[in-house]
Motif scaffolding. Sequence first.
Motif, PDB file in Angstrom:
ATOM      1  N   ALA A   1     -27.231  61.832 -17.220  1.00  0.00           N
ATOM      2  CA  ALA A   1     -27.869  61.514 -16.688  1.00  0.00           C
ATOM      3  C   ALA A   1     -27.638  61.700 -15.093  1.00  0.00           C
ATOM      4  CB  ALA A   1     -29.259  60.772 -17.031  1.00  0.00           C
ATOM      5  N   PRO A   2     -26.309  60.346 -15.209  1.00  0.00           N
ATOM      6  CA  PRO A   2     -25.982  60.299 -13.492  1.00  0.00           C
ATOM      7  C   PRO A   2     -25.594  61.760 -12.348  1.00  0.00           C
ATOM      8  CG  PRO A   2     -25.649  58.414 -15.128  1.00  0.00           C
ATOM      9  CD  PRO A   2     -25.867  59.395 -16.240  1.00  0.00           C
ATOM     10  N   GLY A   3     -24.747  62.008 -13.817  1.00  0.00           N
ATOM     11  CA  GLY A   3     -23.694  63.465 -13.436  1.00  0.00           C
ATOM     12  C   GLY A   3     -24.892  64.462 -12.477  1.00  0.00           C
ATOM     13  N   LEU A   4     -25.811  64.730 -13.269  1.00  0.00           N
ATOM     14  CA  LEU A   4     -26.872  65.500 -12.865  1.00  0.00           C
ATOM     15  C   LEU A   4     -27.763  65.214 -12.309  1.00  0.00           C
ATOM     16  CD1 LEU A   4     -28.029  65.845 -16.314  1.00  0.00           C
ATOM     17  CD2 LEU A   4     -26.509  68.471 -15.717  1.00  0.00           C
ATOM     18  N   VAL A   5     -27.984  64.132 -12.126  1.00  0.00           N
ATOM     19  CA  VAL A   5     -28.251  63.134 -10.656  1.00  0.00           C
ATOM     20  C   VAL A   5     -28.428  64.075  -9.495  1.00  0.00           C
ATOM     21  CG1 VAL A   5     -29.838  61.820  -9.480  1.00  0.00           C
ATOM     22  CG2 VAL A   5     -30.250  62.025 -11.828  1.00  0.00           C
ATOM     23  N   THR A   6     -26.622  63.355  -9.490  1.00  0.00           N
ATOM     24  CA  THR A   6     -25.578  64.063  -8.370  1.00  0.00           C
ATOM     25  C   THR A   6     -25.892  65.160  -8.037  1.00  0.00           C
ATOM     26  OG1 THR A   6     -24.510  61.953  -8.796  1.00  0.00           O
ATOM     27  CG2 THR A   6     -23.542  63.890  -7.582  1.00  0.00           C
ATOM     28  N   LEU A   7     -24.983  66.272  -8.942  1.00  0.00           N
ATOM     29  CA  LEU A   7     -25.467  67.991  -9.216  1.00  0.00           C
ATOM     30  C   LEU A   7     -27.279  68.039  -8.132  1.00  0.00           C
ATOM     31  CD1 LEU A   7     -24.121  70.487  -9.033  1.00  0.00           C
ATOM     32  CD2 LEU A   7     -24.791  70.810 -11.676  1.00  0.00           C
ATOM     33  N   ALA A   8     -28.253  67.638  -8.449  1.00  0.00           N
ATOM     34  CA  ALA A   8     -29.153  68.344  -7.995  1.00  0.00           C
ATOM     35  C   ALA A   8     -29.592  68.047  -6.951  1.00  0.00           C
ATOM     36  CB  ALA A   8     -30.031  67.049  -9.458  1.00  0.00           C
ATOM     37  N   ARG A   9     -28.718  66.713  -6.110  1.00  0.00           N
ATOM     38  CA  ARG A   9     -29.221  66.555  -5.094  1.00  0.00           C
ATOM     39  C   ARG A   9     -28.188  67.184  -3.859  1.00  0.00           C
ATOM     40  NH1 ARG A   9     -28.563  59.587  -6.223  1.00  0.00           N
ATOM     41  NH2 ARG A   9     -30.868  59.795  -6.348  1.00  0.00           N
ATOM     42  N   ALA A  10     -26.959  67.315  -4.644  1.00  0.00           N
ATOM     43  CA  ALA A  10     -26.087  68.273  -3.597  1.00  0.00           C
ATOM     44  C   ALA A  10     -26.555  69.674  -3.845  1.00  0.00           C
ATOM     45  CB  ALA A  10     -24.515  68.654  -5.116  1.00  0.00           C
ATOM     46  N   LEU A  11     -27.454  70.404  -4.836  1.00  0.00           N
ATOM     47  CA  LEU A  11     -27.721  71.220  -4.538  1.00  0.00           C
ATOM     48  C   LEU A  11     -29.065  71.628  -3.869  1.00  0.00           C
ATOM     49  CD1 LEU A  11     -28.352  74.266  -6.129  1.00  0.00           C
ATOM     50  CD2 LEU A  11     -29.944  73.396  -7.801  1.00  0.00           C
ATOM     51  N   GLU A  12     -29.546  70.466  -4.150  1.00  0.00           N
ATOM     52  CA  GLU A  12     -30.460  70.544  -2.665  1.00  0.00           C
ATOM     53  C   GLU A  12     -30.038  70.200  -1.280  1.00  0.00           C
ATOM     54  OE1 GLU A  12     -34.912  70.717  -3.251  1.00  0.00           O
ATOM     55  OE2 GLU A  12     -33.502  70.131  -4.925  1.00  0.00           O
ATOM     56  N   ALA A  13     -29.436  69.786  -0.934  1.00  0.00           N
ATOM     57  CA  ALA A  13     -28.376  69.453   0.123  1.00  0.00           C
ATOM     58  C   ALA A  13     -27.721  70.882   0.844  1.00  0.00           C
ATOM     59  CB  ALA A  13     -27.670  68.340   0.117  1.00  0.00           C
ATOM     60  N   GLY A  14     -27.469  72.069  -0.657  1.00  0.00           N
ATOM     61  CA  GLY A  14     -27.020  73.104   0.009  1.00  0.00           C
ATOM     62  C   GLY A  14     -25.546  72.826   0.256  1.00  0.00           C
ATOM     63  N   ARG A  15     -24.706  71.599  -0.499  1.00  0.00           N
ATOM     64  CA  ARG A  15     -23.505  70.948  -0.790  1.00  0.00           C
ATOM     65  C   ARG A  15     -22.535  71.408  -2.606  1.00  0.00           C
ATOM     66  NH1 ARG A  15     -23.212  66.392  -1.811  1.00  0.00           N
ATOM     67  NH2 ARG A  15     -24.882  65.766  -1.455  1.00  0.00           N
ATOM     68  N   THR A  16     -23.402  72.746  -2.716  1.00  0.00           N
ATOM     69  CA  THR A  16     -22.758  72.754  -4.410  1.00  0.00           C
ATOM     70  C   THR A  16     -22.918  74.524  -4.601  1.00  0.00           C
ATOM     71  OG1 THR A  16     -22.276  72.246  -6.723  1.00  0.00           O
ATOM     72  CG2 THR A  16     -24.526  72.831  -6.185  1.00  0.00           C
ATOM     73  N   GLU A  17     -21.868  75.103  -5.345  1.00  0.00           N
ATOM     74  CA  GLU A  17     -22.355  76.526  -5.549  1.00  0.00           C
ATOM     75  C   GLU A  17     -23.223  76.983  -6.145  1.00  0.00           C
ATOM     76  OE1 GLU A  17     -18.973  79.856  -7.308  1.00  0.00           O
ATOM     77  OE2 GLU A  17     -18.457  77.214  -6.239  1.00  0.00           O
ATOM     78  N   SER A  18     -24.270  77.752  -5.221  1.00  0.00           N
ATOM     79  CA  SER A  18     -24.968  77.873  -6.310  1.00  0.00           C
ATOM     80  C   SER A  18     -25.827  79.200  -6.663  1.00  0.00           C
ATOM     81  CB  SER A  18     -26.278  76.905  -6.023  1.00  0.00           C
ATOM     82  OG  SER A  18     -27.124  77.625  -4.944  1.00  0.00           O
ATOM     83  N   PHE A  19     -26.939  79.425  -6.851  1.00  0.00           N
ATOM     84  CA  PHE A  19     -27.440  81.137  -7.227  1.00  0.00           C
ATOM     85  C   PHE A  19     -28.509  81.268  -7.166  1.00  0.00           C
ATOM     86  CE2 PHE A  19     -27.883  80.731 -12.091  1.00  0.00           C
ATOM     87  CZ  PHE A  19     -27.012  80.308 -12.213  1.00  0.00           C
ATOM     88  N   ALA A  20     -28.999  82.614  -6.961  1.00  0.00           N
ATOM     89  CA  ALA A  20     -30.663  82.412  -7.509  1.00  0.00           C
ATOM     90  C   ALA A  20     -31.197  82.118  -8.975  1.00  0.00           C
ATOM     91  CB  ALA A  20     -31.577  83.887  -6.676  1.00  0.00           C
ATOM     92  N   PHE A  21     -32.317  80.984  -8.720  1.00  0.00           N
ATOM     93  CA  PHE A  21     -32.800  80.691 -10.572  1.00  0.00           C
ATOM     94  C   PHE A  21     -33.564  82.192 -10.342  1.00  0.00           C
ATOM     95  CE2 PHE A  21     -35.875  79.006 -13.008  1.00  0.00           C
ATOM     96  CZ  PHE A  21     -35.308  78.669 -14.106  1.00  0.00           C
TER      97      PHE A  21
END
Lengths: 326, 326
Positions: free
Chosen positions: A46-66
């Motif tokens: 869970a902590p890792g997923l939360v961190t990734l979710a925050r990074a996604l929200e902030a545009g600070r991680t690689e992402s693609f259209a869902f």
Amino acid sequence: MKLATLADGSRDGRLLVVSRDLSRAAYAAGIAPTLQAALDDWKRAAPGLVTLARALEAGRTESFAFDPARALSPLPRAHHWVDGSAYVNHVELVRKARGATMPESFWTDPLVYQGGSDDLLPPMGDAVFASEDWGIDLEGEVAVITDDVPMGTDAQAARTHIILLMLVNDWSLRNLIPDELAKGFGFYQSKPATAFSPVAVTPDELGKAWDGAKVQLPLVVHLNDALLGRPNAGKDMTFDFGQLIAHATKTRKLGAGSIVGSGTVSNRDRSLGSTCLAERRMLETIEQGRPVTPFLSFGDRVRVEMFDAAGHSIFGAIDQRVVKAA
Amino acid sequence: MKLATLADGSRDGRLLVVSRDLSRAAYAAGIAPTLQAALDDWKRAAPGLVTLARALEAGRTESFAFDPARALSPLPRAHHWVDGSAYVNHVELVRKARGATMPESFWTDPLVYQGGSDDLLPPMGDAVFASEDWGIDLEGEVAVITDDVPMGTDAQAARTHIILLMLVNDWSLRNLIPDELAKGFGFYQSKPATAFSPVAVTPDELGKAWDGAKVQLPLVVHLNDALLGRPNAGKDMTFDFGQLIAHATKTRKLGAGSIVGSGTVSNRDRSLGSTCLAERRMLETIEQGRPVTPFLSFGDRVRVEMFDAAGHSIFGAIDQRVVKAA
């Protein structure tokens, strides 16, 4: 946070973290390959997923259209799927329509059935049936996913075991139900594969709409673009998710990733409509002496969704077409 | 070949190939980490497992003593567990004991219930219950594990989807059944976690005792070292496994690793005894006007086993103690 499972040709798909507005997604493979794997070791994952979710929200991680059309059910297969019938108002209606009274105990002792969990349908996949004569119907519901719940957990403690929430379309074959229930062993053929929403969300995503055991928001169900109903899932829910989990664990523990459903959402306020055709038909029977609305036909489309106070879709939509088996 | 799952602290354990005499085992990790993983890709995994089984039999591979006390259920958790009630003679008895007749359709339309599959008990693990007042009972059964079975598979084609066989103790809480079935949705609290045999075997291990859909051998059940019954599992089985799978797939497909059970094995020849206490109590009621044998008490031991013509245990024994929940 919001989690989804991407179709990748494997049986359990690939775990994604999805942005709150459902527009972007990031692979969670570095944390857990699948949602079941994350749930099996939730405290670590869970902590890792939360961190990734925050990074996604902030545009600070690689992402693609869902793309929800490429999503599987959040758990494409699970180990336990138990569905309640927590809106007792709905159960009372079923009985009333056939001229039967409901035992008083139904207000205090939850009704649940065990569903098959090897084949949980993608939110936008076809719903395949061999015959329209079976009385094909939808059931709009809310469900929770638990972590490991010990045997004998009470309703208050059970609340702490709720990890994720989803929407459900509990496909039902109404014309197979009477003969099957008459045999005394419950549903089997009459409850085929169930569909779930594109994303599963942690309770905090619901804000004040989550009271710890109920979702205080309308469940919006459309049939072929016409509104069928939008009853509030937090209203007239006789047994909340804490009570349903407590009922489930009276004689057994529940393993991580167990899915517990609410049953057809139904309000006493009839102006809000229904989330299944059986209920609409029962109301027609009570009011007009006979059902008018038919069950579903091949080609019909069914949509189940829930929106927050600002009008944003929380879980994405279950949006399925009824299709004839090849 | 014979397969087992070793307890290693993980949820799904570690896949083993076990020698025909159940004395030795070899890790199958190079082929598949778990039994579910092997079943998910059976066409690829099976040849490697067969080769390993042959090497084990010939003493040509590293092996260790097989200890059934360290075995989990072959599938410690599964995605689908559907249990039939295929020995209709037993169902007729249940009805007769309470003065009711059985519908004729029960001879042609199988009775099945959906069980929970997140917590399948180890063969020698404790069976834990909160109260003796629940009417704790065993049910000796045979079960098959399938590969992927398409929707609408007929009984003949269904036979080809049987991959493995196991023995079952389908724990039942008799005193919770009447109220639960009266609600109309089938078993849930009254059917807690189920136990399976130490090994699952491919049908060829049964030789001539396997006719493609039934096991023609006695199921031997002991209660505290006294024989309770040894009815033949191939006799009086109204619906064979092909028919049970066909019934299951009328409205759904089954995913690889689905478990399909026979229901309580029961023969018309009463001299062979029973594989559950409920049946013995029904016979006592019919013969003496009331049940004499009590349901199980904490501390009781139950053993379910099956032997080949030469007297060798085929699946190892389910050997459990009834224990009070902490």
